[in-house]
Design an enzyme around this catalytic site. Structure first.
Site, PDB file in Angstrom:
ATOM      1  N   HIS A  17      25.379 -60.146 -27.188  1.00 30.76           N
ATOM      2  CA  HIS A  17      23.959 -60.002 -26.843  1.00 30.76           C
ATOM      3  C   HIS A  17      23.164 -61.098 -27.538  1.00 30.76           C
ATOM      4  O   HIS A  17      23.720 -61.926 -28.269  1.00 30.76           O
ATOM      5  CB  HIS A  17      23.449 -58.577 -27.089  1.00 30.76           C
ATOM      6  CG  HIS A  17      23.395 -58.131 -28.530  1.00 30.76           C
ATOM      7  ND1 HIS A  17      22.702 -58.794 -29.511  1.00 30.76           N
ATOM      8  CD2 HIS A  17      23.952 -57.054 -29.143  1.00 30.76           C
ATOM      9  CE1 HIS A  17      22.814 -58.160 -30.658  1.00 30.76           C
ATOM     10  NE2 HIS A  17      23.588 -57.099 -30.468  1.00 30.76           N
ATOM     11  N   HIS A  20      23.724 -61.948 -31.234  1.00 31.13           N
ATOM     12  CA  HIS A  20      24.935 -62.724 -31.544  1.00 31.13           C
ATOM     13  C   HIS A  20      24.721 -64.188 -31.158  1.00 31.13           C
ATOM     14  O   HIS A  20      25.141 -65.100 -31.862  1.00 31.13           O
ATOM     15  CB  HIS A  20      26.149 -62.179 -30.776  1.00 31.13           C
ATOM     16  CG  HIS A  20      26.383 -60.715 -30.966  1.00 31.13           C
ATOM     17  ND1 HIS A  20      26.480 -59.844 -29.926  1.00 31.13           N
ATOM     18  CD2 HIS A  20      26.529 -59.971 -32.096  1.00 31.13           C
ATOM     19  CE1 HIS A  20      26.682 -58.611 -30.386  1.00 31.13           C
ATOM     20  NE2 HIS A  20      26.714 -58.669 -31.705  1.00 31.13           N
ATOM     21  N   CYS A 126      31.729 -45.184 -42.562  1.00 31.11           N
ATOM     22  CA  CYS A 126      31.036 -45.407 -41.289  1.00 31.11           C
ATOM     23  C   CYS A 126      31.834 -46.429 -40.493  1.00 31.11           C
ATOM     24  O   CYS A 126      32.011 -47.564 -40.950  1.00 31.11           O
ATOM     25  CB  CYS A 126      29.617 -45.902 -41.523  1.00 31.11           C
ATOM     26  SG  CYS A 126      28.848 -46.501 -39.994  1.00 31.11           S
ATOM     27  N   CYS A 129      29.830 -49.668 -39.531  1.00 27.46           N
ATOM     28  CA  CYS A 129      29.768 -50.697 -40.592  1.00 27.46           C
ATOM     29  C   CYS A 129      31.170 -51.129 -41.003  1.00 27.46           C
ATOM     30  O   CYS A 129      31.320 -52.144 -41.659  1.00 27.46           O
ATOM     31  CB  CYS A 129      29.095 -50.165 -41.847  1.00 27.46           C
ATOM     32  SG  CYS A 129      27.397 -49.673 -41.660  1.00 27.46           S
ATOM     33  N   CYS A 143      24.083 -42.932 -41.314  1.00 28.36           N
ATOM     34  CA  CYS A 143      24.129 -44.356 -41.650  1.00 28.36           C
ATOM     35  C   CYS A 143      22.832 -44.991 -41.132  1.00 28.36           C
ATOM     36  O   CYS A 143      22.481 -44.796 -39.962  1.00 28.36           O
ATOM     37  CB  CYS A 143      25.343 -45.018 -40.987  1.00 28.36           C
ATOM     38  SG  CYS A 143      25.153 -46.802 -40.864  1.00 28.36           S
ATOM     39  N   HIS A 146      23.657 -47.414 -38.067  1.00 29.20           N
ATOM     40  CA  HIS A 146      24.268 -46.919 -36.827  1.00 29.20           C
ATOM     41  C   HIS A 146      23.823 -45.517 -36.432  1.00 29.20           C
ATOM     42  O   HIS A 146      24.248 -45.014 -35.390  1.00 29.20           O
ATOM     43  CB  HIS A 146      25.800 -47.015 -36.926  1.00 29.20           C
ATOM     44  CG  HIS A 146      26.255 -48.430 -37.129  1.00 29.20           C
ATOM     45  ND1 HIS A 146      26.464 -48.972 -38.376  1.00 29.20           N
ATOM     46  CD2 HIS A 146      26.448 -49.422 -36.230  1.00 29.20           C
ATOM     47  CE1 HIS A 146      26.804 -50.245 -38.237  1.00 29.20           C
ATOM     48  NE2 HIS A 146      26.791 -50.535 -36.961  1.00 29.20           N
ATOM     49  N   LYS A 294      14.705 -51.700 -31.383  1.00 29.13           N
ATOM     50  CA  LYS A 294      16.016 -52.087 -31.901  1.00 29.13           C
ATOM     51  C   LYS A 294      16.963 -52.372 -30.723  1.00 29.13           C
ATOM     52  O   LYS A 294      16.914 -51.669 -29.719  1.00 29.13           O
ATOM     53  CB  LYS A 294      16.539 -50.880 -32.719  1.00 29.13           C
ATOM     54  CG  LYS A 294      17.755 -51.167 -33.521  1.00 29.13           C
ATOM     55  CD  LYS A 294      18.131 -49.945 -34.345  1.00 29.13           C
ATOM     56  CE  LYS A 294      19.387 -50.185 -35.128  1.00 29.13           C
ATOM     57  NZ  LYS A 294      20.617 -50.233 -34.365  1.00 29.13           N
ATOM     58  N   LYS A 297      22.621 -49.989 -27.396  1.00 27.25           N
ATOM     59  CA  LYS A 297      23.343 -49.702 -26.161  1.00 27.25           C
ATOM     60  C   LYS A 297      22.635 -48.594 -25.389  1.00 27.25           C
ATOM     61  O   LYS A 297      22.451 -48.693 -24.182  1.00 27.25           O
ATOM     62  CB  LYS A 297      24.738 -49.196 -26.527  1.00 27.25           C
ATOM     63  CG  LYS A 297      25.834 -50.118 -26.088  1.00 27.25           C
ATOM     64  CD  LYS A 297      27.131 -49.392 -26.360  1.00 27.25           C
ATOM     65  CE  LYS A 297      28.310 -50.177 -25.940  1.00 27.25           C
ATOM     66  NZ  LYS A 297      29.540 -49.501 -26.238  1.00 27.25           N
TER      67      LYS A 297
HETATM   68  N1  MSP Z   1      32.719 -58.487 -37.599  1.00 21.18           N
HETATM   69  C1  MSP Z   1      31.668 -58.443 -38.532  1.00 21.18           C
HETATM   70  C2  MSP Z   1      31.521 -59.775 -39.238  1.00 21.18           C
HETATM   71  C3  MSP Z   1      32.735 -60.265 -39.954  1.00 21.18           C
HETATM   72  S1  MSP Z   1      32.493 -61.855 -40.643  1.00 21.18           S
HETATM   73  C4  MSP Z   1      33.800 -62.051 -41.644  1.00 21.18           C
HETATM   74  C5  MSP Z   1      30.357 -58.086 -37.819  1.00 21.18           C
HETATM   75  N2  MSP Z   1      30.357 -58.259 -36.493  1.00 21.18           N
HETATM   76  S2  MSP Z   1      29.131 -57.894 -35.522  1.00 21.18           S
HETATM   77  O1  MSP Z   1      29.574 -58.281 -34.213  1.00 21.18           O
HETATM   78  O2  MSP Z   1      28.753 -56.530 -35.704  1.00 21.18           O
HETATM   79  O3  MSP Z   1      27.913 -58.738 -35.967  1.00 21.18           O
HETATM   80  C6  MSP Z   1      27.996 -60.127 -36.015  1.00 21.18           C
HETATM   81  C7  MSP Z   1      26.673 -60.729 -36.390  1.00 21.18           C
HETATM   82  O4  MSP Z   1      25.696 -60.456 -35.392  1.00 21.18           O
HETATM   83  C8  MSP Z   1      26.142 -60.209 -37.722  1.00 21.18           C
HETATM   84  O5  MSP Z   1      25.794 -61.302 -38.544  1.00 21.18           O
HETATM   85  C9  MSP Z   1      24.920 -59.433 -37.316  1.00 21.18           C
HETATM   86  O6  MSP Z   1      23.926 -59.540 -38.289  1.00 21.18           O
HETATM   87  C10 MSP Z   1      24.498 -60.155 -36.036  1.00 21.18           C
HETATM   88  N3  MSP Z   1      23.640 -59.311 -35.234  1.00 21.18           N
HETATM   89  C11 MSP Z   1      23.964 -58.178 -34.568  1.00 21.18           C
HETATM   90  N4  MSP Z   1      22.823 -57.650 -34.028  1.00 21.18           N
HETATM   91  C12 MSP Z   1      21.758 -58.417 -34.331  1.00 21.18           C
HETATM   92  C13 MSP Z   1      20.396 -58.426 -34.008  1.00 21.18           C
HETATM   93  N5  MSP Z   1      19.832 -57.474 -33.292  1.00 21.18           N
HETATM   94  N6  MSP Z   1      19.651 -59.482 -34.453  1.00 21.18           N
HETATM   95  C14 MSP Z   1      20.206 -60.542 -35.113  1.00 21.18           C
HETATM   96  N7  MSP Z   1      21.485 -60.556 -35.426  1.00 21.18           N
HETATM   97  C15 MSP Z   1      22.248 -59.432 -35.206  1.00 21.18           C
HETATM   98  O7  MSP Z   1      29.419 -57.679 -38.472  1.00 21.18           O
END
Ligand code: MSP
Length: 504
Positions: A17, A20, A126, A129, A143, A146, A294, A297
């Site tokens: 999304h 990411h 969790c 997390c 949490c 989540h 926020k 999903k």
């Molecule tokens: N797999 C772990 C990271 C392991 S690194 C050794 C993880 N994955 S994640 O897919 O949940 O998140 C990846 C990144 O996307 C995180 O840095 C997280 O902060 C970022 N984001 C997820 N949702 C977000 C927003 N709504 N806004 C900005 N970034 C966000 O955590």
């Protein structure tokens, strides 16, 4: 000069999304900047595949072959980054053999150091997390990230003696003021290390998916202990020691604020134990909401970055995200705000300046715009030097919106210069002065294209094409000098930022 930059590796229980894509665009912008400056850049991203939530997603979607599901999902993420023009040098998957080998090698070192022991663990876990939470972390028993009730787990686990490194970590943070960025996050980490950084369970007994513990194959390695090591295995650790020696330590880990503790406490403690150098800098960006809510999903508001870019163009989305949200802060994504900035800053600012200059240049008889030794030339060169200082500082200090603001200042300066010199009138009277003035303006446009490149690579290329110049491939450091390239065969072509089509 090498520069090694990483994004987090992503869980692939869903599609990417906009949040990411944001982290990945930020890292890509840094990578392009350092390449432009002539550094030997390695930019790594990848997928975090040994998480229970991936396995749960596979089952929910009816896949019994988990690896098959992960292969499909990881391919989808890789395709998305390709479509978004991300210039990562490699893509690491934690189910790859090269990663597994590196994790096993790393684990053995930590074990030999005497930093692994067996114990019983009871705690609230969790899955969102992938971490144990303390009672004090919970909000109404849930949490806070989540909004789910954590599970009470009691297991025989292997522990990593993290507490042994508490003092060394605090000393490292104290001595390296750049290590945690933005600095506003430093205290949070220091307090966490002082008050809560305990030995951590790094294996799980009842989980079947993951890398088996080399000393006890009834257990799998805790997903974070495994995932963090991607930053090593992605550059050769355990499979190409030469490559690894060339790029480690990382110059910058880009992470979200939710995972900074893992990166500034657990990860450096693991590296200290394994006798490896610590990363130079960890930067935590903020979180976004979508139109004030926020990203979730259940609300179905997770914007697909590929679809968004198909509507507005990759560069516009990159520009908007990096301009709207000061790096490190939280922000809101709003399509109306994007359209607003498109009209007022891109179409009216950069786009209008570009077509103004090119229209005038096309009217001029000259085909080659030579250097002009007039006082205005020096003034313009000074404006560019000021911009370059602010632009570089933005990257060094991780305040990219300031680099973008500096580019705007240059364009505003150049617009004022057009208004002052009135080249359209000069063209009627004195062709020599017109050519001199236009050659300064064209040089300013060329410079703007270089400064824009890390942020808006396709726009930079489009401007350069209009100036008869080649695209930017890698090392453009020499081009950053005033008048380093010869501008010729200028052509206006279509508008860079045409009016937006009304939304149906
Ligand atoms: N797999 C772990 C990271 C392991 S690194 C050794 C993880 N994955 S994640 O897919 O949940 O998140 C990846 C990144 O996307 C995180 O840095 C997280 O902060 C970022 N984001 C997820 N949702 C977000 C927003 N709504 N806004 C900005 N970034 C966000 O955590």
């Amino acid at each position: 000069m090498k520069y090694y930059i990483t994004t987090p590796i992503y869980y692939i229980n869903d599609k990417p999304h906009i949040g990411h894509a944001y982290a990945t665009f930020v890292a890509d912008t840094f990578a392009r900047y350092h390449r432009l400056k002539g550094a030997d850049v390695f930019f790594l991203t990848g997928t975090d595949e040994n998480s229970t939530k991936n396995v749960e997603a596979a089952r929910e979607k009816g896949y019994s072959d988990i690896q098959h599901y992960l292969d499909m999902q990881s391919a989808e993420w890789q395709t998305a980054w390709k479509e978004l023009g991300i210039t990562n040098n490699d893509f690491i998957r934690t189910t790859e053999e090269r990663h597994k080998q590196g994790v096993e090698q790393f684990f053995r070192l930590v074990h030999e150091k005497g930093d692994i022991y067996k114990g019983t663990y009871q705690g609230l876990y969790c899955t969102g997390c992938e971490a144990f939470l303390r009672e004090s972390d919970l909000a109404d028993g849930l949490c806070p990230f989540h909004k789910k009730k954590p599970e009470l787990i009691e297991e025989q686990n292997y522990f990593f003696r993290a507490s042994k490194y508490r003092a060394a970590l605090l000393e490292h943070i104290e001595k390296n003021s750049d290590f945690i960025q933005p600095v506003s996050r430093r205290n949070e980490i220091v307090n966490y290390i002082k008050d809560h950084f305990e030995d951590i369970s790094i294996s799980r007994e009842k989980i079947e998916w993951g890398i088996r513990l080399p000393i006890d194959d009834s257990q799998v390695i805790y997903v974070w202990f495994d995932a963090l090591i991607n930053y090593l295995t992605g550059i050769g650790y355990g499979w190409d020691e030469k490559l690894f020696a060339r790029y480690w330590p990382a110059d910058l880990h880009i992470v979200g604020k939710d995972i900074i503790k893992f990166h500034c406490a657990l990860w450096p403690a693991m590296l200290l134990s394994a006798g490896l150098q610590l990363p130079r800098r960890v930067f935590a960006h903020g979180f976004f909401t979508i139109e004030g809510q926020k990203v979730s999903k259940s609300l179905g508001n997770a914007i697909d970055p590929v679809q968004l870019c198909a509507i507005y163009g990759i560069d516009v989305v990159r520009y908007f995200l990096l301009r709207e949200i000061p790096l490190g802060g939280d922000g809101d994504f709003s399509e109306l705000r994007l359209q607003d900035r498109y009209e007022s800053e891109l179409a009216k600012g950069l786009g209008n300046f570009t077509s103004r200059v090119l229209t005038l240049a096309e009217k001029c008889e000259a085909t080659v715009f030579e250097a002009a030794a007039i006082p205005a030339e020096q003034e313009a060169a000074r404006a560019v030097a000021d911009l370059r200082y602010a632009w570089e500082n933005g990257f060094e200090q991780c305040v990219l919106h300031e680099s973008l603001a500096a580019i705007h200042d240059l364009i505003a300066w150049a617009d004022r210069y057009i208004d002052k010199t009135k080249p359209w009138a000069l063209l009627k009277e004195d062709n020599k002065t017109a050519v001199q003035t236009l050659s300064i303006l064209l040089e300013l446009l060329r410079q703007a294209s270089l400064f824009l490149y890390p942020f808006m690579p396709h726009t930079a290329a489009a401007i350069r094409e209009r100036l008869g110049l080649s695209g930017i491939a890698g090392d453009g450091v020499a081009w950053l000098q005033w008048r380093a390239e010869r501008i010729h065969s200028v052509s206006k072509k279509e508008n860079l930022f045409p009016p937006l089509a009304p939304k149906p």
